[in-house]
Design a protein around this motif. Structure first.
Motif, short mmCIF file in Angstrom:
data_model
loop_
_atom_site.label_atom_id
_atom_site.label_comp_id
_atom_site.label_asym_id
_atom_site.label_seq_id
_atom_site.Cartn_x
_atom_site.Cartn_y
_atom_site.Cartn_z
N GLU A 110 0.78 -1.18 -0.11
CA GLU A 110 0.15 -0.03 -0.10
C GLU A 110 0.73 1.43 -0.28
OE1 GLU A 110 -3.90 2.35 0.47
OE2 GLU A 110 -3.30 0.12 -0.15
N SER A 113 2.66 1.81 -3.14
CA SER A 113 1.68 2.38 -4.21
C SER A 113 1.50 3.83 -4.25
CB SER A 113 0.55 1.68 -4.38
OG SER A 113 0.36 0.07 -4.60
N TRP A 114 1.49 4.33 -3.20
CA TRP A 114 1.34 6.03 -2.80
C TRP A 114 2.59 6.50 -3.17
CZ3 TRP A 114 -3.12 7.34 -3.18
CH2 TRP A 114 -4.22 6.82 -2.37
N ARG A 151 -5.54 5.18 -7.43
CA ARG A 151 -4.85 5.79 -6.57
C ARG A 151 -5.01 7.12 -6.82
NH1 ARG A 151 -3.47 2.62 -2.44
NH2 ARG A 151 -3.22 0.71 -2.84
N LEU A 307 -8.55 10.01 -2.51
CA LEU A 307 -7.61 9.90 -3.67
C LEU A 307 -7.06 11.27 -4.21
CD1 LEU A 307 -9.52 7.15 -5.94
CD2 LEU A 307 -7.80 6.71 -4.28
#
Length: 590
Positions: A110, A113-114, A151, A307
């Protein structure tokens, strides 16, 4: 010339603390001071793939971003290094080095991904760094690209976030560069040499089929093709024997693989020459403060569970900059009025003229500093504040005039009041002497400069307050006849009525001037909005006039050529006639 920002070394921009992304305030201070356009290059990849080495080379340094030599990731969060752009004067190069993806200690996809999404959102060139060749394993490791629509939002409209809506993302997304480290394959197909770019495009070819395996194969390739239409690939040999890799930054250049040195130089040259300035939608260039706003907006959205929305980020930035533009315009107006206005102004029109000039300059300052002022909301807010400023100045001018006139009356008329108290006019003929002195002092009062718009009203109010004194002097003047007293009383009343009428006219004139000023302000706004249309119309008329002039010149040239041709024919005919006459004459003589 904007000041250069040259950090001696990298600093943390976004800290990754226990899985939470936190912006470093000190880094934001650095960004807020960069007034030049920024070229932002971000690099992302698995940990221990040599990302930091390439970033140090782009900065023109051997050391800077930390190079890890173990299986642990050295860089945490996103680190920033701001240096003067070596190939673009008046630009700042912002290098963003990210923590390695897939860190064995972190174990948090997670968070990875950010980091991946932020690097794309903040950069104008996005470098993905990996080891070896582009195979299915490399594509699987790049699964973050398939999660981008989960995202990032292009805009705030619901249901508009899919690969099929890639055009919305492309306008915001950076150029894509894939760097392949320790590449050992020969770049050739069917015995023919190919470029690294050809290799990348071949690797991105889609497989036919709709089964689950084909979808897994195609998804990352499809995302790269759609999200990053501008893409580039570089391959790098081993930089040195394996035993030296742990201290790569300490090696001298002659100890490195010459092919690797050449490949790094080619990579750096391309990035520095082809990376564009970071822009917002509409081609608006990003500088340090705008990049600072983007960082805060995106990280705050992630921290709050939302998001990151690219459209909202631009709107938030417009809100900040347009609010600042309003304040900048107001400050300019205050400065100009403070320098030009001397209260009390001699007339209301003088004050309104100064306001109009300062207002026009303030609007020009706002227009230069603002962007994306949807429906001109901020310009309307500026207009409202300037109107209030004008009204405040009018009120201050009125008060200053009242104070100035009251002080003048005290200085000019206090000797007369002292004489009245002393009984100088309580005698036969005293009333006439009093009136004469009063008139002389009024004349002196009128001769004083810069009394302002309240001059007449304050004087009449003062004289009205002294009517009882005047009446008392009149009553004690035993020498005057009853008729003379009546005449004097009537005269005083007439003057009082005339003064009241004059005061009423003055108030009406002030109101008319205020209305005229509001109309002129409206016309000034209208003129600025229509000025561009008028310029375009004038330019078109000029172009039509030039075209007509060219046509007339061409017609004149054709007429001139025709005239010359006719002249030659007539000349030849005359010569033939003369020849025939000479022959006849010769025959006659014979």
């Amino acid at each position: 010339m904007a000041p250069e920002i040259n950090l001696p070394g990298p600093m943390s921009l976004i800290d990754n603390t226990k899985g939470q992304l936190v912006v470093n305030p000190e880094a934001l201070k650095i960004l807020s001071a960069i007034t030049q356009p920024v070229v932002v290059v971000a690099i992302v990849g698995l940990y221990r793939t040599g990302k930091s080495y390439l970033m140090n080379k782009l900065a023109g340094k051997k050391n800077g971003f930390s190079l890890g030599s173990t299986v642990k990731s050295h860089t945490k969060g996103i680190w920033m290094w701001c240096v003067p752009h070596p190939k673009k004067p008046e630009h700042t190069l912002v290098l963003l080095d990210t923590e390695g993806l897939g860190d064995i200690e972190k174990g948090d996809n997670e968070n990875d991904s950010w980091i991946f999404a932020l690097a794309i959102l903040l950069s104008s060139t996005f470098v993905y760094n990996s080891m070896g060749t582009i195979n299915q394993q490399a594509m699987d490791q790049l699964h973050y690209v398939t999660e981008l629509t989960d995202r990032i939002k292009a805009n705030s409209s619901p249901g508009n976030n899919s690969v099929d809506d890639s055009a919305d993302f492309v306008s915001f997304f950076p150029a894509f560069v894939w760097t392949l480290r320790d590449f050992t394959l020969e770049l050739e197909v069917d015995g023919e040499p190919i470029t690294a770019d050809d290799y990348l495009e071949l690797s991105l070819k889609l497989r036919k089929g709709t089964d689950k395996k084909s979808k897994s194969f195609n998804d990352p390739r499809l995302c790269i093709r759609k999200f990053f239409p501008k893409r580039k690939c570089f391959v790098f040999d081993w930089p040195a024997p394996k035993k030296y890799l742990a201290h790569l930054e300490q090696l001298k250049e002659e100890e490195l693989n010459p092919d690797f040195i050449e490949q790094v130089a080619e990579f750096c040259s391309y990035i520095l020459s082809h990376s564009n300035v970071k822009t917002l939608s509409g081609g608006i260039p990003v500088n340090g403060p705008r990049l600072e706003s983007l960082v805060l907006t995106y990280v705050n959205a992630i921290s709050s569970g939302d998001l990151p929305c690219m459209e909202n980020a631009v709107l938030a930035l417009a809100q900040i900059e347009n609010s600042a533009a309003v304040q900048k315009a107001i400050a300019h107006y205050d400065q100009q009025m403070g320098q030009k206005v001397q209260l009390p102004a001699e007339s209301l029109q003088e004050l309104l003229d100064l306001h109009r000039d300062s207002e026009r300059e303030a609007i020009e300052v706002f227009i230069r500093s603002s962007f994306k002022d949807v429906d001109h909301l901020f310009q309307k807010e500026l207009a409202a504040q300037l109107d209030k400023k004008r009204d405040d100045f009018c009120k201050q001018n009125q008060e200053a005039s009242s104070d100035r006139c009251s002080a003048l009356l005290q200085v000019i008329f206090s000797p007369l009041e002292e004489e009245v108290k002393a009984g100088i006019y309580s005698k036969p003929g005293g009333y006439r002497l009093f009136i004469q002195k009063l008139q002389d002092l009024e004349k002196k009062y009128y001769e004083e400069p810069r009394k302002g718009i309240q001059a007449e009203e304050i004087l009449q109010t003062y004289l009205k307050s002294k009517e009882s004194v005047t009446d008392a002097i009149l009553q004690t003047d035993q020498i005057l006849t009853e008729k003379e007293k009546e005449i004097e009383v009537e005269r005083v009343k007439a003057e009082s009525a005339q003064a009241s009428a004059k005061m009423l006219q003055e108030m009406q004139r002030k109101n008319e001037q205020m209305m005229e000023q509001k109309e002129r302000s409206y016309q000034e706004h209208l003129k600025q909005l229509t000025e561009k249309m008028e310029n375009d119309r004038v330019q078109l008329l000029k172009e039509q006039e030039r075209t007509l002039a060219l046509k007339l010149q061409e017609q004149e040239r054709l007429l001139q050529e025709g005239f010359q041709k006719e002249s030659r024919i007539m000349k030849n005919e005359i010569q033939d006639l003369q020849t025939k006459m000479r022959r006849r004459k010769a025959c006659t003589i014979s």
